[in-house]
Design a protein around this motif. Structure first.
Motif, PDB file in Angstrom:
ATOM      1  N   MET A   1       7.304  12.594  15.180  1.00 28.17           N
ATOM      2  CA  MET A   1       7.620  13.262  13.930  1.00 28.17           C
ATOM      3  C   MET A   1       9.307  13.547  14.962  1.00 28.17           C
ATOM      4  O   MET A   1      10.466  13.783  14.067  1.00 28.17           O
ATOM      5  CB  MET A   1       7.518  15.034  13.649  1.00 28.17           C
ATOM      6  CG  MET A   1       6.250  15.196  12.136  1.00 28.17           C
ATOM      7  SD  MET A   1       5.984  16.739  11.666  1.00 28.17           S
ATOM      8  CE  MET A   1       4.797  17.136  12.845  1.00 28.17           C
ATOM      9  N   ILE A   2       8.976  13.285  16.261  1.00 22.68           N
ATOM     10  CA  ILE A   2      10.297  13.891  16.517  1.00 22.68           C
ATOM     11  C   ILE A   2      11.693  12.883  16.690  1.00 22.68           C
ATOM     12  O   ILE A   2      12.399  13.050  16.834  1.00 22.68           O
ATOM     13  CB  ILE A   2       9.775  14.057  18.222  1.00 22.68           C
ATOM     14  CG1 ILE A   2       9.211  15.286  18.838  1.00 22.68           C
ATOM     15  CG2 ILE A   2      11.522  14.153  19.171  1.00 22.68           C
ATOM     16  CD1 ILE A   2      10.375  16.570  18.677  1.00 22.68           C
ATOM     17  N   TYR A   3      10.667  12.050  16.587  1.00 24.32           N
ATOM     18  CA  TYR A   3      11.594  10.693  16.003  1.00 24.32           C
ATOM     19  C   TYR A   3      12.452  10.890  15.097  1.00 24.32           C
ATOM     20  O   TYR A   3      13.988  10.781  14.476  1.00 24.32           O
ATOM     21  CB  TYR A   3      11.756   9.220  16.621  1.00 24.32           C
ATOM     22  CG  TYR A   3      11.326   8.582  17.895  1.00 24.32           C
ATOM     23  CD1 TYR A   3      11.835   8.780  18.219  1.00 24.32           C
ATOM     24  CD2 TYR A   3       9.902   8.373  17.931  1.00 24.32           C
ATOM     25  CE1 TYR A   3      11.130   8.551  19.944  1.00 24.32           C
ATOM     26  CE2 TYR A   3       9.055   8.073  18.474  1.00 24.32           C
ATOM     27  CZ  TYR A   3      10.446   7.945  19.963  1.00 24.32           C
ATOM     28  OH  TYR A   3       8.983   7.489  21.233  1.00 24.32           O
ATOM     29  N   ALA A   4      12.007  11.368  13.962  1.00 25.99           N
ATOM     30  CA  ALA A   4      12.470  11.607  13.130  1.00 25.99           C
ATOM     31  C   ALA A   4      13.864  12.708  13.150  1.00 25.99           C
ATOM     32  O   ALA A   4      15.081  12.667  12.375  1.00 25.99           O
ATOM     33  CB  ALA A   4      11.740  12.228  11.516  1.00 25.99           C
ATOM     34  N   ILE A   5      13.258  13.942  13.328  1.00 25.54           N
ATOM     35  CA  ILE A   5      14.349  14.596  13.837  1.00 25.54           C
ATOM     36  C   ILE A   5      15.931  14.325  14.894  1.00 25.54           C
ATOM     37  O   ILE A   5      16.313  14.288  14.210  1.00 25.54           O
ATOM     38  CB  ILE A   5      13.518  16.030  14.253  1.00 25.54           C
ATOM     39  CG1 ILE A   5      12.684  16.913  13.575  1.00 25.54           C
ATOM     40  CG2 ILE A   5      14.805  16.768  14.643  1.00 25.54           C
ATOM     41  CD1 ILE A   5      11.618  17.720  14.675  1.00 25.54           C
ATOM     42  N   ILE A   6      15.684  13.284  15.349  1.00 24.97           N
ATOM     43  CA  ILE A   6      16.329  13.050  16.241  1.00 24.97           C
ATOM     44  C   ILE A   6      17.039  11.478  15.160  1.00 24.97           C
ATOM     45  O   ILE A   6      18.419  11.786  15.764  1.00 24.97           O
ATOM     46  CB  ILE A   6      16.173  11.679  17.618  1.00 24.97           C
ATOM     47  CG1 ILE A   6      15.523  13.032  18.414  1.00 24.97           C
ATOM     48  CG2 ILE A   6      17.329  11.614  18.031  1.00 24.97           C
ATOM     49  CD1 ILE A   6      14.282  12.153  19.521  1.00 24.97           C
ATOM     50  N   PHE A  41      10.313  12.343   8.104  1.00 27.93           N
ATOM     51  CA  PHE A  41       9.748  13.362   8.294  1.00 27.93           C
ATOM     52  C   PHE A  41       8.908  13.524   7.132  1.00 27.93           C
ATOM     53  O   PHE A  41       7.364  14.387   7.764  1.00 27.93           O
ATOM     54  CB  PHE A  41      10.597  14.387   8.653  1.00 27.93           C
ATOM     55  CG  PHE A  41      10.264  15.534   8.570  1.00 27.93           C
ATOM     56  CD1 PHE A  41      10.102  16.181  10.550  1.00 27.93           C
ATOM     57  CD2 PHE A  41      10.666  16.690   7.785  1.00 27.93           C
ATOM     58  CE1 PHE A  41       8.953  17.241  10.502  1.00 27.93           C
ATOM     59  CE2 PHE A  41       9.987  17.438   8.374  1.00 27.93           C
ATOM     60  CZ  PHE A  41       9.624  18.413   9.818  1.00 27.93           C
ATOM     61  N   PHE A  42       9.102  13.682   6.100  1.00 31.24           N
ATOM     62  CA  PHE A  42       8.383  14.496   5.432  1.00 31.24           C
ATOM     63  C   PHE A  42       6.882  13.562   5.095  1.00 31.24           C
ATOM     64  O   PHE A  42       5.904  14.282   5.186  1.00 31.24           O
ATOM     65  CB  PHE A  42       8.936  14.086   4.154  1.00 31.24           C
ATOM     66  CG  PHE A  42       7.743  14.424   2.669  1.00 31.24           C
ATOM     67  CD1 PHE A  42       7.656  15.241   1.988  1.00 31.24           C
ATOM     68  CD2 PHE A  42       7.900  13.547   2.327  1.00 31.24           C
ATOM     69  CE1 PHE A  42       7.235  16.492   1.241  1.00 31.24           C
ATOM     70  CE2 PHE A  42       6.919  14.304   0.664  1.00 31.24           C
ATOM     71  CZ  PHE A  42       6.601  15.289   0.192  1.00 31.24           C
ATOM     72  N   PHE A  43       6.929  11.657   5.102  1.00 22.92           N
ATOM     73  CA  PHE A  43       5.502  10.866   5.316  1.00 22.92           C
ATOM     74  C   PHE A  43       4.927  11.466   6.239  1.00 22.92           C
ATOM     75  O   PHE A  43       3.651  11.689   6.795  1.00 22.92           O
ATOM     76  CB  PHE A  43       6.066   9.713   4.973  1.00 22.92           C
ATOM     77  CG  PHE A  43       6.614   9.560   3.623  1.00 22.92           C
ATOM     78  CD1 PHE A  43       5.758  10.074   2.743  1.00 22.92           C
ATOM     79  CD2 PHE A  43       7.819   9.315   3.340  1.00 22.92           C
ATOM     80  CE1 PHE A  43       6.232   9.522   1.619  1.00 22.92           C
ATOM     81  CE2 PHE A  43       7.881   8.437   2.069  1.00 22.92           C
ATOM     82  CZ  PHE A  43       7.036   8.499   1.088  1.00 22.92           C
ATOM     83  N   LYS A  44       5.428  11.623   7.728  1.00 19.34           N
ATOM     84  CA  LYS A  44       4.391  11.692   8.477  1.00 19.34           C
ATOM     85  C   LYS A  44       4.480  12.992   8.617  1.00 19.34           C
ATOM     86  O   LYS A  44       2.968  13.458   9.044  1.00 19.34           O
ATOM     87  CB  LYS A  44       5.171  11.899  10.050  1.00 19.34           C
ATOM     88  CG  LYS A  44       5.909  10.356   9.984  1.00 19.34           C
ATOM     89  CD  LYS A  44       6.379  10.043  11.413  1.00 19.34           C
ATOM     90  CE  LYS A  44       6.782   8.457  11.488  1.00 19.34           C
ATOM     91  NZ  LYS A  44       8.031   8.325  13.437  1.00 19.34           N
TER      92      LYS A  44
END
Length: 58
Positions: A1-6, A41-44
């Motif tokens: 989820m960190i990559y999605a936030i980045i 992010f939603f899917f993870k």
């Protein structure tokens, strides 16, 4: 989820950079990055919730 936030943060920066430079291509690129980040992010987040890794205290 960190990559999605980045990706979301980079997308916001690119979006506002496009507004500052008044470049439609950069604005669209920033919006697409944000969209991709939020969907990822939603899917993870859903996958982690289904596995039981997320509780109300996390």
């Amino acid at each position: 989820m960190i990559y999605a936030i980045i990706i979301i943060i980079v997308g916001i920066a690119v979006f506002f950079s496009g507004i500052w430079e008044q470049s439609l291509v950069t604005i669209i690129l920033g919006a697409l990055l944000e969209l991709i980040g939020w969907v990822s992010f939603f899917f993870k987040w859903r996958a982690a919730k289904k596995q039981g890794n997320m509780t109300k205290n996390d």
